[in-house]
Write an enzyme that holds these catalytic residues in place. Structure first.
Site, mmCIF file in Angstrom:
data_model
loop_
_atom_site.group_PDB
_atom_site.id
_atom_site.type_symbol
_atom_site.label_atom_id
_atom_site.label_comp_id
_atom_site.label_asym_id
_atom_site.label_seq_id
_atom_site.Cartn_x
_atom_site.Cartn_y
_atom_site.Cartn_z
ATOM 1 N N ARG A 156 48.105 6.848 3.502
ATOM 2 C CA ARG A 156 48.719 8.093 3.986
ATOM 3 C C ARG A 156 49.153 8.983 2.828
ATOM 4 N NH1 ARG A 156 51.513 4.611 7.875
ATOM 5 N NH2 ARG A 156 50.634 4.907 9.945
ATOM 6 N N LEU A 166 47.695 1.266 5.161
ATOM 7 C CA LEU A 166 48.101 2.580 5.654
ATOM 8 C C LEU A 166 49.223 3.163 4.798
ATOM 9 C CD1 LEU A 166 48.073 1.914 9.496
ATOM 10 C CD2 LEU A 166 46.704 3.635 8.329
ATOM 11 N N VAL A 183 45.934 12.280 13.245
ATOM 12 C CA VAL A 183 45.279 11.092 12.708
ATOM 13 C C VAL A 183 46.305 10.132 12.109
ATOM 14 C CG1 VAL A 183 43.639 10.279 10.965
ATOM 15 C CG2 VAL A 183 43.141 12.323 12.285
ATOM 16 N N GLU A 184 46.040 8.826 12.255
ATOM 17 C CA GLU A 184 46.894 7.758 11.718
ATOM 18 C C GLU A 184 48.344 7.905 12.185
ATOM 19 O OE1 GLU A 184 46.516 6.862 7.597
ATOM 20 O OE2 GLU A 184 44.347 7.001 7.614
ATOM 21 N N GLY A 185 48.482 8.190 13.459
ATOM 22 C CA GLY A 185 49.811 8.285 14.042
ATOM 23 C C GLY A 185 50.236 9.721 14.268
#
Length: 809
Positions: A365, A361, A487-489
């Site tokens: 990111r 990640l 997305v992704e947090g």
């Protein structure tokens, strides 16, 4: 008089030593010089000698000072999952800002990749072809990519861009992948959602980094060719941003043949490509009651591969994220049994899933989100610039109105920043960095900034922006922008917890070493870190004072005449940032991470320092292009204004007496880091977006530009060119009207009158007619019959039936 001179010299030496930061021995020598100069008594020399001995000799210092300090300090216990997140990836240039003395030479030596001939060929041929095959409107209407596009993506290895050539992939660098994604994003959000997940966080990436040789040889060629469609199942109903609390569970057992197996039960959601995936990557907690793996009963978070046709898998449903038709789905499994050999990396990597995910990640990111957002931002710049020139109100292009220039300037200036940060970040990843904090900055700032730019674009387009159809280039992106935000947090948590909360622990020069030393009771390690930290605090105190008084001019920095001032202000900003960080750490200790409003503002400050250095790096790496200077000037002024806003927000909420707070606020407002760009600077950027030429082309390079005038952007581009060509001719007509040579009237009437009176030639009249025709066509919006509208699959009321029942005409 002599004493005054001596005190002045000593003060100047003090300020100099503090500013440059010197060793303890130099300070002790300076102190002795002060005592000698002031002819101090013997008792003061004795006291000074005793203090100096304690500070200078580590063995004495540890016993007298360091160990008592260790006993007083209380640090919160760091869990293993939190430790894995802090240790994920590497510290890159973001650490320079925490030091207070950023090394700009190092920052400017970071790799700055360029498009190779091979990549350009792929962009011009394969990526161009994908974009030509379907418009965003067609994809939206059919709620999927056309089957021919799916086939072409597989055929040309789009799903294996990051997979090495030896496994059947394209072997692209992160920069190459990012550049492809930016162009795809400028055509449709669906392209990036579909292609992005197969190349970023997913089975392929994890296999490349951690898989066994057998797993790589079997799965990677199948993933590269599209024979396997992957997804990765991480998020659960009760585990979103707090992914460490997942409830998906796997238990190790022996089957009847004596083979080691895992029985899995899980319920996941928000899984991109989940409904159509053939290979599911799964994050779960692995338990081994009989210790068959030799790793204890609670093995920990693990990643495993599950073929979609495995018994117990429940697939096929999909979510509807904002009506944007990419595959996003729930994925469930009930008593799913697979071999332990399916654990990514084999049994050796069992329990290492959290570390694997955090590292993946950390890099991901910083690649996919910046690429997609940059592509969208460039499209917005291209569309709004052309529309502002073509659209007229009150007899003038709306782009001339100052109210329109303001959002146009934001779009142009921030698009330059985004592309700069995209290239700067992926260059670092390609060079081997895994910058966790920078990636969090990228995820947050790119998605938030692009959302603002799309909003600005919608405001400029007005009614044309809200009427959906093939002519509307922004509405679908406007609808889709909340998706990457989540997305992704969640972005809220990314800002308040990850960028600074984890960033300060990871990037501060001494903090993590101090915490680890206290946890382990290592007095020697704590002593070494603590006193270096104290020296750093002293240095940053002096640097903050002197750089504030000089407005940064005392900083020794690189740069040419157009950029040096910005580097000086960045040095000043970094010193204040580091000083305030240490002040807040001392004030709150481990509780600082719970002060999320303060950490959010510190995150903003750090983010804009990073975006600023990326902007300067781009400008320098590309040869200080004169045509880019207007964007750089606007962007840097805007960035410093954001830092100033964050600083003021921190000072307003500092836990200090009100009088001290008021004094500090007055000082930083009188002597600000920066203010917003001037109206003149904004006007230059806005006009550049509306003018064909190098400035506009360079700013928006790398996106898909349809050449056919029947396509929305092609039509708009053609209208812009014709309107520009006709501008001088129209000026002649308007001048003749003002002089009374021609009557005031409609455009066509004025053209005819000007032609008759020979104010313009026939060729000029034809050009004006062509421009007006193109202008009128470009500003039209889509309209549908009731049958056409309902044929899009949208559920709408049967108005004709309702009206008939009410006997209304």
């Amino acid at each position: 008089m002599l004493l005054l001179l001596q005190l002045t010299i000593l003060s100047l030496v003090l300020l100099t030593l503090g500013f440059i930061g010197v060793s303890l021995w130099i300070w002790l020598i300076y102190g002795a010089i002060v005592l000698f100069t002031l002819q101090s008594p013997i008792w003061l020399w004795s006291l000074y000698a005793a203090i100096g001995l304690v500070l200078a000799i580590p063995q004495i210092r540890r016993q007298v000072l360091t160990k008592p300090i260790m006993k007083v300090i209380r640090v919160p216990k760091i869990s293993e999952t939190e430790r894995a997140a802090i240790n994920a990836g590497t510290v890159w240039v973001e650490g320079e800002f925490f030091s207070g003395v950023p090394d700009f030479e190092r920052m400017n030596q970071a790799a700055y990749p360029e498009v190779t001939p091979e990549l350009q060929t792929f962009l011009d041929e394969q990526v161009e072809q994908v974009c030509r095959m379907a418009t965003d409107w067609e994809i939206q209407r059919h709620k999927d990519l056309p089957i021919e596009v799916w086939q072409y993506l597989k055929q040309e290895r789009f799903f294996g861009m990051m997979i090495p050539v030896e496994y059947g992939g394209l072997g692209f660098s992160n920069f190459a992948y990012s550049t492809v994604m930016a162009k795809l994003a400028s055509r449709s959000f669906i392209h990036t959602a579909t292609v992005g997940v197969t190349n970023s966080l997913g089975p392929a990436k994890l296999l490349l980094n951690y898989g066994t040789s057998e797993q790589k040889e079997y799965y990677l060629p199948r993933l590269a060719s599209g024979e396997e469609i992957p997804c990765f199942a991480l998020t659960e109903p009760t585990a979103g941003s707090d992914a460490a609390s997942i409830t998906a569970k796997g238990i190790v057992f022996r089957d009847d043949d004596g083979k080691l197996m895992v029985r899995l039960n899980f319920r996941k959601r928000y899984i991109t490509l989940g409904a159509i995936a053939t290979l599911i990557g799964l994050a779960f907690k692995l338990y081994d009651p009989d210790n068959l793996l030799g790793k204890g009963e609670d093995v920990g978070i693990t990643c495993i591969l599950i073929p979609a046709n495995t018994e117990g898998m429940i697939l096929g449903k999909r979510h509807d994220p904002m009506g944007v038709p990419f595959y996003n789905s729930p994925v469930e499994g009930q008593d799913v049994v697979v071999s332990v050999d399916q654990i990514i990396g084999g049994v050796e990597q069992a329990g290492q899933g959290w570390k694997m995910l955090m590292q993946a990640l950390a890099a991901g990111r910083g690649i996919s989100f910046p690429a997609s957002c940059t592509g969208v931002a460039k499209l917005v710049a291209r569309v709004t610039g052309a529309y502002a020139k073509v659209r007229q109100q009150f007899g003038s292009s709306i782009g001339r109105f100052e109210g329109i220039e303001e959002p146009l300037a934001r779009i142009g200036g921030l698009t330059y920043v985004l592309d700069a940060a995209r290239i700067y970040t992926v260059g670092a990843v390609d060079a081997g960095e895994k910058p966790a904090v920078v990636s969090a900055i990228a995820k947050y700032q790119f998605t938030e900034t692009t959302r603002k730019l799309v909003n600005d674009g919608m405001d400029i387009l007005g009614g044309s922006g809200i009427c959906r159809g093939p002519r509307n280039l922004l509405a679908n992106f406007y609808t889709a922008m909340p998706i990457p935000i989540t997305v992704e947090g969640s972005n809220i948590l990314t800002r308040t917890l990850m960028i600074f909360g984890q960033g300060v622990m990871r990037c501060h020069p001494y903090l993590y070493a101090e915490v680890m030393a206290i946890e382990t009771g290592d007095a020697i390690a704590f002593d070494q870190a603590l006193w270096k930290h104290i020296g750093s605090i002293f240095r940053n105190t002096f640097r903050t004072l002197l750089l504030s008084l000089s407005r940064g001019y005392l900083a020794s920095v690189p740069g040419n005449k157009s950029t040096k001032r910005y580097y000086q202000k960045l040095a000043w900003s970094s010193a204040m940032f580091a000083f305030l960080t240490d002040f807040l750490l001392i004030r709150f200790g481990g509780a600082l991470k719970r002060q999320e409003k303060l950490t959010g503002r510190l995150a903003d400050w750090l983010s804009w320092m990073y975006l600023s250095i990326a902007t300067l790096r781009r400008f320098g790496a590309e040869g200080y292009k004169a045509e880019d200077l207007i964007f750089v000037q606007w962007a840097m002024n805007y960035s410093f204004a954001q830092m100033q806003q964050a600083l003021e927000g921190i000072l307003v909420n500092l836990p200090i007496p009100s009088i001290a707070k008021s004094i500090l606020l007055s000082l930083v407002r009188i002597n600000p880091l920066g203010t917003l760009p001037t109206d003149t600077q904004g006007s230059r950027v806005a006009q550049a977006l509306q003018t064909t030429g190098e400035e506009r082309e360079h700013l928006t390079s790398g996106i898909y530009l349809p050449k056919h005038p029947d396509e929305a952007l092609g039509r708009l581009e053609q209208a812009l060119k014709l309107c520009e060509q006709a501008e001088a001719v129209m000026s002649k007509v308007k001048q003749a009207i003002r002089a009374g040579q021609l009557p005031q009237g409609k455009v066509e009437t004025s053209i005819e009158a000007a032609l008759k009176t020979e104010v313009i030639t026939k060729a000029e009249a034809d050009l004006l007619r062509a421009a007006e025709s193109a202008r009128f066509d470009a500003i039209q919006v889509d309209a549908f019959t009731l049958q056409e509208y309902q044929g899009n699959g949208l559920q709408v009321p049967q108005f004709s039936t309702i009206l008939a029942q009410k006997n209304v005409t």
